[in-house]
Design an enzyme around this catalytic site. Structure first.
Site, PDB file in Angstrom:
ATOM      1  N   GLU A  41      -4.984  -3.731  -2.355  1.00 29.95           N
ATOM      2  CA  GLU A  41      -6.429  -3.494  -2.248  1.00 29.95           C
ATOM      3  C   GLU A  41      -6.736  -2.275  -1.372  1.00 29.95           C
ATOM      4  O   GLU A  41      -7.859  -1.768  -1.378  1.00 29.95           O
ATOM      5  CB  GLU A  41      -7.151  -4.740  -1.718  1.00 29.95           C
ATOM      6  CG  GLU A  41      -6.793  -5.173  -0.293  1.00 29.95           C
ATOM      7  CD  GLU A  41      -5.545  -6.052  -0.230  1.00 29.95           C
ATOM      8  OE1 GLU A  41      -4.625  -5.870  -1.052  1.00 29.95           O
ATOM      9  OE2 GLU A  41      -5.496  -6.917   0.680  1.00 29.95           O
ATOM     10  N   GLU A  45       9.029  -4.511  12.998  1.00 30.43           N
ATOM     11  CA  GLU A  45       8.630  -3.430  12.088  1.00 30.43           C
ATOM     12  C   GLU A  45       7.320  -2.814  12.581  1.00 30.43           C
ATOM     13  O   GLU A  45       6.311  -3.511  12.713  1.00 30.43           O
ATOM     14  CB  GLU A  45       8.446  -3.979  10.671  1.00 30.43           C
ATOM     15  CG  GLU A  45       8.043  -2.886   9.694  1.00 30.43           C
ATOM     16  CD  GLU A  45       8.027  -3.345   8.239  1.00 30.43           C
ATOM     17  OE1 GLU A  45       7.566  -4.467   7.958  1.00 30.43           O
ATOM     18  OE2 GLU A  45       8.475  -2.555   7.384  1.00 30.43           O
ATOM     19  N   SER A  88       5.104  -7.094   3.261  1.00 25.35           N
ATOM     20  CA  SER A  88       5.647  -7.437   4.582  1.00 25.35           C
ATOM     21  C   SER A  88       6.391  -8.775   4.538  1.00 25.35           C
ATOM     22  O   SER A  88       6.170  -9.600   3.647  1.00 25.35           O
ATOM     23  CB  SER A  88       4.501  -7.509   5.589  1.00 25.35           C
ATOM     24  OG  SER A  88       3.610  -8.529   5.191  1.00 25.35           O
ATOM     25  N   CYS A 135       9.748   1.414   3.407  1.00 24.97           N
ATOM     26  CA  CYS A 135      10.621   0.289   3.763  1.00 24.97           C
ATOM     27  C   CYS A 135      12.051   0.781   3.967  1.00 24.97           C
ATOM     28  O   CYS A 135      12.883   0.060   4.485  1.00 24.97           O
ATOM     29  CB  CYS A 135      10.571  -0.776   2.684  1.00 24.97           C
ATOM     30  SG  CYS A 135      11.301  -0.214   1.152  1.00 24.97           S
ATOM     31  N   PHE A 150       0.811  -1.226   0.000  1.00 27.15           N
ATOM     32  CA  PHE A 150       0.000   0.000   0.000  1.00 27.15           C
ATOM     33  C   PHE A 150       0.841   1.271   0.000  1.00 27.15           C
ATOM     34  O   PHE A 150       0.348   2.342  -0.340  1.00 27.15           O
ATOM     35  CB  PHE A 150      -0.930   0.017   1.227  1.00 27.15           C
ATOM     36  CG  PHE A 150      -0.244   0.405   2.511  1.00 27.15           C
ATOM     37  CD1 PHE A 150       0.003   1.741   2.810  1.00 27.15           C
ATOM     38  CD2 PHE A 150       0.192  -0.555   3.415  1.00 27.15           C
ATOM     39  CE1 PHE A 150       0.656   2.107   3.983  1.00 27.15           C
ATOM     40  CE2 PHE A 150       0.848  -0.192   4.584  1.00 27.15           C
ATOM     41  CZ  PHE A 150       1.077   1.145   4.858  1.00 27.15           C
ATOM     42  N   LYS A 165      -1.119  -6.534  -9.839  1.00 28.63           N
ATOM     43  CA  LYS A 165      -2.121  -6.654  -8.763  1.00 28.63           C
ATOM     44  C   LYS A 165      -1.801  -5.558  -7.743  1.00 28.63           C
ATOM     45  O   LYS A 165      -0.903  -5.697  -6.923  1.00 28.63           O
ATOM     46  CB  LYS A 165      -2.031  -8.046  -8.119  1.00 28.63           C
ATOM     47  CG  LYS A 165      -3.294  -8.540  -7.446  1.00 28.63           C
ATOM     48  CD  LYS A 165      -3.806  -7.730  -6.275  1.00 28.63           C
ATOM     49  CE  LYS A 165      -3.072  -7.978  -4.978  1.00 28.63           C
ATOM     50  NZ  LYS A 165      -3.517  -7.069  -3.876  1.00 28.63           N
TER      51      LYS A 165
HETATM   52  P1  NAD Z   1       1.301  -6.746   2.899  1.00 29.27           P
HETATM   53  O1  NAD Z   1       2.335  -7.801   2.979  1.00 29.27           O
HETATM   54  O2  NAD Z   1       0.211  -6.747   3.906  1.00 29.27           O
HETATM   55  O3  NAD Z   1       0.567  -6.775   1.467  1.00 29.27           O
HETATM   56  C1  NAD Z   1       1.293  -6.729   0.272  1.00 29.27           C
HETATM   57  C2  NAD Z   1       0.511  -7.409  -0.838  1.00 29.27           C
HETATM   58  O4  NAD Z   1       0.348  -8.798  -0.512  1.00 29.27           O
HETATM   59  C3  NAD Z   1      -0.895  -6.849  -1.061  1.00 29.27           C
HETATM   60  O5  NAD Z   1      -1.089  -6.675  -2.446  1.00 29.27           O
HETATM   61  C4  NAD Z   1      -1.824  -7.915  -0.493  1.00 29.27           C
HETATM   62  O6  NAD Z   1      -3.029  -8.033  -1.233  1.00 29.27           O
HETATM   63  C5  NAD Z   1      -1.024  -9.197  -0.629  1.00 29.27           C
HETATM   64  N1  NAD Z   1      -1.273 -10.159   0.456  1.00 29.27           N
HETATM   65  C6  NAD Z   1      -1.535  -9.865   1.754  1.00 29.27           C
HETATM   66  N2  NAD Z   1      -1.662 -11.006   2.470  1.00 29.27           N
HETATM   67  C7  NAD Z   1      -1.484 -12.040   1.619  1.00 29.27           C
HETATM   68  C8  NAD Z   1      -1.485 -13.461   1.752  1.00 29.27           C
HETATM   69  N3  NAD Z   1      -1.692 -14.050   2.937  1.00 29.27           N
HETATM   70  N4  NAD Z   1      -1.252 -14.225   0.655  1.00 29.27           N
HETATM   71  C9  NAD Z   1      -1.024 -13.633  -0.544  1.00 29.27           C
HETATM   72  N5  NAD Z   1      -1.005 -12.286  -0.737  1.00 29.27           N
HETATM   73  C10 NAD Z   1      -1.242 -11.498   0.334  1.00 29.27           C
HETATM   74  O7  NAD Z   1       2.102  -5.341   2.911  1.00 29.27           O
HETATM   75  P2  NAD Z   1       1.516  -3.863   3.030  1.00 29.27           P
HETATM   76  O8  NAD Z   1       1.043  -3.642   4.430  1.00 29.27           O
HETATM   77  O9  NAD Z   1       0.623  -3.558   1.899  1.00 29.27           O
HETATM   78  O10 NAD Z   1       2.857  -3.008   2.789  1.00 29.27           O
HETATM   79  C11 NAD Z   1       3.754  -2.672   3.814  1.00 29.27           C
HETATM   80  C12 NAD Z   1       4.916  -3.633   3.867  1.00 29.27           C
HETATM   81  O11 NAD Z   1       5.628  -3.596   2.633  1.00 29.27           O
HETATM   82  C13 NAD Z   1       5.947  -3.251   4.925  1.00 29.27           C
HETATM   83  O12 NAD Z   1       6.349  -4.428   5.581  1.00 29.27           O
HETATM   84  C14 NAD Z   1       7.093  -2.655   4.132  1.00 29.27           C
HETATM   85  O13 NAD Z   1       8.357  -2.743   4.753  1.00 29.27           O
HETATM   86  C15 NAD Z   1       7.026  -3.478   2.882  1.00 29.27           C
HETATM   87  N6  NAD Z   1       7.685  -2.827   1.760  1.00 29.27           N
HETATM   88  C16 NAD Z   1       8.880  -3.333   1.342  1.00 29.27           C
HETATM   89  C17 NAD Z   1       9.570  -2.724   0.299  1.00 29.27           C
HETATM   90  C18 NAD Z   1      10.882  -3.262  -0.162  1.00 29.27           C
HETATM   91  O14 NAD Z   1      11.319  -2.891  -1.252  1.00 29.27           O
HETATM   92  N7  NAD Z   1      11.539  -4.116   0.594  1.00 29.27           N
HETATM   93  C19 NAD Z   1       9.016  -1.598  -0.346  1.00 29.27           C
HETATM   94  C20 NAD Z   1       7.779  -1.122   0.096  1.00 29.27           C
HETATM   95  C21 NAD Z   1       7.125  -1.747   1.156  1.00 29.27           C
END
Ligand code: NAD
Length: 497
Positions: free
Chosen positions: A191, A397, A241, A296, A164, A188
Site C-alpha cells: 500500500e 533489521e 518483514s 533484503c 514496499f 496485492k
Molecule cells: P511489511 O511486512 O511491513 O509489509 C509487507 C506486506 O505485508 C504489505 O503488503 C502489507 O500490506 C502486508 N502487511 C503488513 N502488516 C500486515 C499484517 N499485520 N497482516 C497481514 N498483512 C500485513 O514489509 P515492508 O516494510 O513493506 O517491506 C520491508 C521488509 O521486507 C523488510 O523486512 C525486508 O527485509 C523484507 N523483504 C524481504 C525479502 C526477501 O526476499 N526475503 C525481499 C524484499 C523485502
C-alpha cells in the site's frame, strides 16, 4: 495536485484513486479507507490507494476461481502467448515504469531500471513452462508391463503479498510462473507503493490474458487477512518483514494453504585480510548503501577479520561520505531517500540508541543536506564503530543506510558471529582465498551467499534463498521451487490388459 511541477506525466495519469483490477478491467474500489501515497523525496502526495475490504477481496477471488477451469485446460504453449506479448510491452515501457517507480519509492533511476529488468527476467522464465512443467515417466516402473508416471497439474487460485522496497519486481517472482502453470492469480501490492503495479497492470491488460486470470487488489492488513482466510485461495507467497511473515505463515497454514514467506534480514559481510579492496570496494559500498539500505540482501554488519582488514575502514568511510544524495530521477544521484518520514524516524531511533549504548559514529547521516529537497525523508550513510554483537543496531533489521563494523580474529570467529544471528537471508565474503570462500559457503547459515560480491541476488532461474527467521516454508520463490509450489505432482500407474 495536478499542478504539481515535480510530477511527471506518467504519474499524473494516475491521479486520484488507485483502482483494483478484476476480469481484465480496472474497477473503482468501494473501500471506505484510503491512504495517501507520497513521493518520499519531495514529501508530496501523489495518489491515494484504497484499502479493500473482505467483500471486495471475495469478488476478486471469485473472478479468479471462475477463470481457473478454462485456463488450466488451455495448452501450456498457448498459455505462454500473453507472456510473450507482456515481455514486449514491458520492454517498450521499460523506462517509463522505472520513472514511475522512482516517484513513489525514491530509489535512484538506475536501481529502478535494474529491478524492472528482474521482473522481465521472470516473464522470460515463464515462457519456458511447456518444458519446465513436464512430468516424468518410467516404463515398467511398477512391474513388468506396468508403467508409472508423474504429471504436474495446476492447483487453483494463488495470491502474493508484496513489500514496499521493490514495487515492480517482487510480484513477478511469483505470478508469471504460477499463471503459466495454469493457476489464476491475485496480486496485492504494498500500500506504500501501489502506483507501479497499477501502471504495469495496464500492460497486463493489453497483453490479453483471459478475464480473471491475473487480478489485483489493493489494501493493507485487513485485505491480506481476507486473502489468507479465503477458502478459494490455495496458496500465498509473501515477501516482507519477519513479524508479518510469521502472521502470514501461521494464518495461511491454519487455513490449509500452501505458504511461502520470504522475510526480513540482517546481513553480514565478511572481509578477509587478503581481500582485493581495489576491486571490491565499489561493490561493497553498493551492498551497504544501494537502495538506501532498503534491500533484503543489503549488507548491514561489516565483519573485519584480522588486523589486515582494518586498513579498509578509512577507505570505506571515505567512499560512503562521497555518495551523492538527491532525487532519484537525477542520473547523477547515487542514493535517494528512505520510503517515508515514519521510516526515517525509526532509523534515527536506532542511531540514537546505538550512540546511547556506546557506539561511535565514523559517519553521521542523521541530518544530511540535500539541496532542493528539504522536505524529503533523507538519511545519509551512517557508519558505527565500537559496537558489540548484542546491541540492537547489530542484531535487529534497521532497513536503512546504517552500517556497523565488527572486528574478529579469525574466519572461524566470523562464521560463528554470522551464524549467531536469528536471520539467514544473505551473507558475503571478500577474499582471494578459495579455501576461505569454500569454508564460508559450507558453514554459513544463510540462503544467498556472495563471494566477492555483496548482493547475492538469484536470477529468475534460481530459487531466492533464505533460512531461519528470513524464510518460513520449504519451497522458495522463483525457478523450479516456484513451479513445485504452485503445482501438484500426481502419480499415475498404468497397466493395459
Ligand atoms: P511489511 O511486512 O511491513 O509489509 C509487507 C506486506 O505485508 C504489505 O503488503 C502489507 O500490506 C502486508 N502487511 C503488513 N502488516 C500486515 C499484517 N499485520 N497482516 C497481514 N498483512 C500485513 O514489509 P515492508 O516494510 O513493506 O517491506 C520491508 C521488509 O521486507 C523488510 O523486512 C525486508 O527485509 C523484507 N523483504 C524481504 C525479502 C526477501 O526476499 N526475503 C525481499 C524484499 C523485502
Amino acid at each position: 495536485m495536478s499542478d504539481n511541477p515535480h510530477l511527471l506525466p506518467e504519474v499524473k495519469k494516475h491521479y486520484g484513486r488507485i483502482t483494483n483490477f478484476v476480469n481484465n478491467e480496472f474497477v473503482e474500489s468501494d473501500a471506505e479507507r484510503h491512504l495517501d501515497v507520497t513521493n518520499p523525496a519531495t514529501n508530496e502526495t501523489i495518489a491515494q490507494v484504497p484499502l479493500a475490504t473482505a467483500e471486495e477481496v471475495d469478488r476478486v477471488v471469485q473472478a479468479a476461481a471462475e477463470a481457473f477451469e478454462e485456463w488450466r485446460e488451455t495448452p501450456p504453449h498457448y498459455r505462454t502467448q500473453p507472456f510473450y506479448r507482456l515481455k514486449v510491452l514491458m520492454e517498450k515501457n521499460y523506462e517509463e515504469i522505472a520513472r514511475v517507480l522512482v516517484q513513489e519509492h525514491g530509489k535512484v533511476i538506475d536501481e529502478a531500471r535494474g529491478s524492472v529488468r528482474r521482473a522481465i527476467d521472470n516473464i522470460e522464465f515463464a515462457c519456458s513452462i511447456p518444458s519446465l512443467m513436464m512430468g516424468e515417466t518410467l516404463e515398467d516402473g511398477a512391474a513388468a508391463g506396468i508403467d508409472e508416471e508423474v504429471i504436474r497439474q495446476p492447483v487453483g487460485v494463488f495470491a502474493c503479498v508484496a513489500p514496499f522496497n521493490f514495487p515492480a519486481m517482487v510480484p513477478f517472482w511469483f505470478w508469471p510462473a504460477a499463471v503459466a502453470c495454469g493457476n489464476t492469480y491475485v496480486v496485492k501490492p504494498s500500500e506504500q507503493v501501489p502506483i507501479t503495479q497499477n501502471y504495469i497492470f495496464r500492460l497486463i491488460q493489453e497483453a490479453g490474458f483471459p478475464d480473471g486470470v491475473v487480478n489485483m487488489v489493493n489494501g493493507d492488513k485487513e485485505t491480506v487477512t481476507a486473502l489468507l482466510t479465503h477458502p478459494l485461495i490455495r496458496g500465498i507467497s509473501f515477501v516482507g518483514s519477519t513479524p508479518v511473515g510469521r502472521i502470514i505463515y501461521d494464518t495461511g497454514s491454519t487455513h490449509h494453504k500452501r505458504v511461502q514467506c520470504q522475510a526480513g534480514a540482517k546481513n553480514y559481510v565478511t572481509v578477509m585480510p587478503d581481500a582485493n579492496l581495489d576491486a571490491c570496494l565499489p561493490n561493497m559500498i553498493s551492498s551497504f548503501f544501494g537502495n538506501t539500505g532498503q534491500r533484503c540482501l543489503a549488507g548491514a554488519n561489516l565483519v573485519l577479520v584480522g588486523d589486515g582488514a582494518n586498513r579498509m575502514v578509512e577507505r570505506f568511510v571515505e567512499a560512503a561520505r562521497r555518495i551523492r544524495m538527491g532525487y532519484g530521477l537525477d542520473e547523477t544521484v547515487q542514493m535517494g531517500p528512505v520510503i517515508s518520514h515514519r521510516s526515517r524516524q525509526r532509523i534515527l531511533g536506532f542511531i540514537e540508541q546505538g550512540l546511547a549504548q556506546g557506539g561511535k559514529l565514523l559517519l553521521d547521516g542523521r541530518n544530511p543536506k540535500v539541496e532542493g529537497y528539504a522536505e524529503g525523508a533523507f538519511v545519509g550513510p551512517t557508519i558505527f564503530d565500537q559496537v558489540t554483537p548484542d546491541m540492537p543496531i547489530v542484531k535487529e533489521e534497521i532497513f536503512g543506510p546504517v552500517v556497523t563494523i565488527l572486528r574478529v580474529k579469525s574466519l572461524a570467529e566470523a562464521i560463528d558471529l554470522v551464524n549467531g544471528s536469528p536471520y539467514g537471508n544473505a551473507s558475503s565474503i571478500y577474499t582471494t582465498s578459495g579455501k576461505a570462500a569454500r569454508q564460508y559457503r559450507y558453514r554459513v547459515n544463510a540462503g544467498n551467499i556472495g563471494v566477492n560480491l555483496g548482493i547475492a541476488a538469484p536470477m529468475a532461474f534460481f530459487p531466492f534463498g533464505g533460512q531461519k527467521d528470513s524464510f518460513f516454508g520449504d519451497l522458495h520463490g522463483q525457478a523450479k521451487d516456484g513451479i513445485n509450489f504452485c503445482t501438484d505432482r500426481k502419480v499415475v500407474i498404468t497397466r493395459w490388459v
